[in-house]
Design an enzyme around this catalytic site. Structure first.
Site, PDB file in Angstrom:
ATOM      1  N   SER A 151      -4.043 -10.433  -2.767  1.00  0.00           N
ATOM      2  CA  SER A 151      -4.533 -11.420  -3.535  1.00  0.00           C
ATOM      3  C   SER A 151      -3.481 -12.335  -4.023  1.00  0.00           C
ATOM      4  CB  SER A 151      -5.329 -10.766  -4.868  1.00  0.00           C
ATOM      5  OG  SER A 151      -4.493 -10.140  -5.691  1.00  0.00           O
TER       6      SER A 151
ATOM      7  N   GLY B 178      -5.114  -9.036   3.345  1.00  0.00           N
ATOM      8  CA  GLY B 178      -5.756  -8.466   2.211  1.00  0.00           C
ATOM      9  C   GLY B 178      -4.670  -8.236   1.187  1.00  0.00           C
TER      10      GLY B 178
ATOM     11  N   HIS C 296       5.775  -0.851  -2.735  1.00  0.00           N
ATOM     12  CA  HIS C 296       5.297   0.035  -3.906  1.00  0.00           C
ATOM     13  C   HIS C 296       5.287   1.430  -3.847  1.00  0.00           C
ATOM     14  CE1 HIS C 296       2.716  -4.007  -5.268  1.00  0.00           C
ATOM     15  NE2 HIS C 296       4.043  -3.915  -5.382  1.00  0.00           N
TER      16      HIS C 296
ATOM     17  N   CYS D 219      17.903  20.556  -7.625  1.00  0.00           N
ATOM     18  CA  CYS D 219      18.163  20.834  -8.977  1.00  0.00           C
ATOM     19  C   CYS D 219      17.258  21.484  -9.927  1.00  0.00           C
ATOM     20  CB  CYS D 219      18.798  19.576  -9.617  1.00  0.00           C
ATOM     21  SG  CYS D 219      17.400  18.378 -10.080  1.00  0.00           S
TER      22      CYS D 219
ATOM     23  N   ASN E  58       0.756  -1.146   0.064  1.00  0.00           N
ATOM     24  CA  ASN E  58       0.056  -0.107   0.028  1.00  0.00           C
ATOM     25  C   ASN E  58       0.754   1.324  -0.051  1.00  0.00           C
ATOM     26  OD1 ASN E  58      -2.074  -1.765   0.024  1.00  0.00           O
ATOM     27  ND2 ASN E  58      -2.524  -1.291   2.246  1.00  0.00           N
TER      28      ASN E  58
HETATM   29  P1  NAD Z   1      -4.723  -7.198  -4.191  1.00  0.00           P
HETATM   30  O1  NAD Z   1      -4.526  -7.701  -5.443  1.00  0.00           O
HETATM   31  O2  NAD Z   1      -3.690  -7.497  -3.510  1.00  0.00           O
HETATM   32  O3  NAD Z   1      -6.294  -7.555  -3.787  1.00  0.00           O
HETATM   33  C1  NAD Z   1      -7.087  -7.336  -2.654  1.00  0.00           C
HETATM   34  C2  NAD Z   1      -7.244  -8.342  -1.588  1.00  0.00           C
HETATM   35  O4  NAD Z   1      -7.747  -7.949  -0.395  1.00  0.00           O
HETATM   36  C3  NAD Z   1      -8.181  -9.354  -2.316  1.00  0.00           C
HETATM   37  O5  NAD Z   1      -7.662 -10.817  -2.186  1.00  0.00           O
HETATM   38  C4  NAD Z   1      -9.401  -9.061  -1.348  1.00  0.00           C
HETATM   39  O6  NAD Z   1     -10.158 -10.391  -0.921  1.00  0.00           O
HETATM   40  C5  NAD Z   1      -8.813  -8.815   0.021  1.00  0.00           C
HETATM   41  N1  NAD Z   1      -9.830  -7.907   0.704  1.00  0.00           N
HETATM   42  C6  NAD Z   1     -10.734  -7.054   0.253  1.00  0.00           C
HETATM   43  N2  NAD Z   1     -11.178  -6.475   1.308  1.00  0.00           N
HETATM   44  C7  NAD Z   1     -10.668  -7.052   2.637  1.00  0.00           C
HETATM   45  C8  NAD Z   1     -11.045  -6.654   4.062  1.00  0.00           C
HETATM   46  N3  NAD Z   1     -11.785  -5.749   4.199  1.00  0.00           N
HETATM   47  N4  NAD Z   1     -10.005  -7.096   4.732  1.00  0.00           N
HETATM   48  C9  NAD Z   1      -9.098  -7.966   4.222  1.00  0.00           C
HETATM   49  N5  NAD Z   1      -8.898  -8.398   3.206  1.00  0.00           N
HETATM   50  C10 NAD Z   1      -9.582  -7.797   2.191  1.00  0.00           C
HETATM   51  O7  NAD Z   1      -4.775  -5.536  -4.203  1.00  0.00           O
HETATM   52  P2  NAD Z   1      -5.330  -4.630  -5.465  1.00  0.00           P
HETATM   53  O8  NAD Z   1      -6.430  -4.012  -4.802  1.00  0.00           O
HETATM   54  O9  NAD Z   1      -5.475  -5.377  -6.605  1.00  0.00           O
HETATM   55  O10 NAD Z   1      -4.111  -3.573  -5.512  1.00  0.00           O
HETATM   56  C11 NAD Z   1      -2.931  -3.922  -6.435  1.00  0.00           C
HETATM   57  C12 NAD Z   1      -1.904  -2.991  -6.047  1.00  0.00           C
HETATM   58  O11 NAD Z   1      -2.483  -1.572  -6.003  1.00  0.00           O
HETATM   59  C13 NAD Z   1      -1.394  -2.975  -4.631  1.00  0.00           C
HETATM   60  O12 NAD Z   1      -0.552  -3.918  -4.453  1.00  0.00           O
HETATM   61  C14 NAD Z   1      -1.136  -1.570  -4.041  1.00  0.00           C
HETATM   62  O13 NAD Z   1       0.412  -1.425  -4.484  1.00  0.00           O
HETATM   63  C15 NAD Z   1      -1.758  -0.704  -5.062  1.00  0.00           C
HETATM   64  N6  NAD Z   1      -3.123  -0.310  -4.029  1.00  0.00           N
HETATM   65  C16 NAD Z   1      -2.743   0.504  -2.801  1.00  0.00           C
HETATM   66  C17 NAD Z   1      -3.778   0.899  -2.011  1.00  0.00           C
HETATM   67  C18 NAD Z   1      -3.447   1.702  -0.864  1.00  0.00           C
HETATM   68  O14 NAD Z   1      -2.501   2.059  -0.636  1.00  0.00           O
HETATM   69  N7  NAD Z   1      -4.208   1.751   0.307  1.00  0.00           N
HETATM   70  C19 NAD Z   1      -5.072   0.640  -2.486  1.00  0.00           C
HETATM   71  C20 NAD Z   1      -5.315   0.135  -3.660  1.00  0.00           C
HETATM   72  C21 NAD Z   1      -4.225  -0.374  -4.407  1.00  0.00           C
HETATM   73 ZN    ZN Z   2      16.728  17.097  -8.274  1.00  0.00          ZN
END
Ligand code: NAD
Ligand code: ZN
Length: 270
Positions: A219, A217, A127, A180, A110
């Site tokens: 996937s 949380g 990330h 810079c 995140n």
């Molecule tokens: P992801 O592929 O890791 O999927 C999200 C996972 O969270 C799923 O397995 C889902 O089942 C699970 N989930 C959903 N609600 C939940 C809950 N309440 N408690 C626990 N688990 C729960 O992540 P993504 O959404 O596909 O994002 C991919 C990338 O995007 C991340 O690796 C990240 O770098 C970025 N991202 C960051 C943020 C943030 O900073 N909060 C938010 C969205 C995406």
């Molecule tokens: Zn610079």
């Protein structure tokens, strides 16, 4: 349900018996703080396509073609992240350090600031970090805070009010490096970009000395974060997964605890 409660209890006892704990988190842990997961039903990538908004070249192209759309995206993003607070899941993880005195490393995919806000002190952001800018020329990094982003949001709103202003003042909005004068960009990993090597190396080191890993949380669709649980498993660590849905890790973990972060983590780490 009694069986489920007993399973959480057993996982909790085994976990709290360990000393060095690594936690791997994905966007799911912040979902209940109001930051949608990117791929979920109300996910960001449903509204803004990753090709257009998930890469630097896509953003620059969009900025030239339709700056209003990019500004709208940035406004949305800042609004969502700046108004989120740590939930009971983030807080439970912070208790591992504060209350139970464990050596904890949080490896998060995140870009939000919720683990730190909850009180975790060792957070590796593999990330990147929305609250940091990086110079595209000299690599200088600058920490920014929520106020900085709120001020930026106000400026964006002002210029969004008139198409002429977007053309005349749009470029001025791009922050300059204090070292810079190069162009500063958000220090987050966009699609196709390499991960920060230092954070990644520190993650491997933490995993190699950990005796337990909690996976929350995520996937497991994003490389190389999705290889980390296998590394912990090979090292003989206890593996506990928290997710409302089964994932590619669910078959290799010692405990798969089905439920959301705020439902399960406060019971796992009371
Ligand atoms: P992801 O592929 O890791 O999927 C999200 C996972 O969270 C799923 O397995 C889902 O089942 C699970 N989930 C959903 N609600 C939940 C809950 N309440 N408690 C626990 N688990 C729960 O992540 P993504 O959404 O596909 O994002 C991919 C990338 O995007 C991340 O690796 C990240 O770098 C970025 N991202 C960051 C943020 C943030 O900073 N909060 C938010 C969205 C995406
Ligand atoms: Zn610079």
């Amino acid at each position: 349900m009694i069986i489920e409660e007993e399973k959480i209890q057993e996982a909790s006892e085994k976990l709290l018996d360990k000393e060095r704990i690594v936690v791997l988190t994905g966007s799911g842990i912040s979902a209940e703080s109001g930051i949608p997961t990117f791929r979920g039903e109300d996910g960001l990538w449903k509204k803004y396509s990753p090709e257009e908004f998930g890469t630097i070249s896509g953003i620059l192209f969009q900025f030239a073609k339709n700056p209003g759309k990019i500004i709208d995206f940035a406004l949305n993003l800042i609004e969502v992240f700046n108004s989120a607070d740590p939930n009971e899941g983030h807080k439970a993880l912070a208790r591992l350090e504060k209350k139970y005195k464990k050596k904890v490393t949080i490896i998060t995919q995140n870009i939000d600031d919720l683990h730190e806000r909850a009180g975790s002190t060792e957070v590796l952001k593999i990330h990147g970090d929305l609250y940091r800018l990086r110079c595209t020329r000299c690599g200088y990094k600058m920490k920014i805070d929520r106020d900085y982003l709120s001020d930026y949001q106000q400026k964006l709103k002002e210029i969004l009010s008139s198409p002429l202003k977007i053309i005349k003042e749009g470029k001025k909005l791009l922050p300059k490096c204090p070292q810079c004068s190069g162009l500063m960009r958000p220090d987050v990993v966009f699609f196709g970009e390499p991960l920060p090597q230092k954070e990644l190396a520190l993650s491997y080191m933490a995993i190699d000395s950990a005796d337990a890993m909690i996976i929350v949380g995520t996937s497991g669709e994003v490389y190389p974060a999705n290889t980390l649980p296998y590394r912990a498993k090979e090292n003989g660590a206890l593996l506990i997964e928290v997710n409302p849905q089964r994932t590619i890790f669910s078959d290799i973990v010692d405990f798969f605890l089905m439920g959301t972060a705020t439902e399960i983590l406060p019971r796992l780490i009371p």
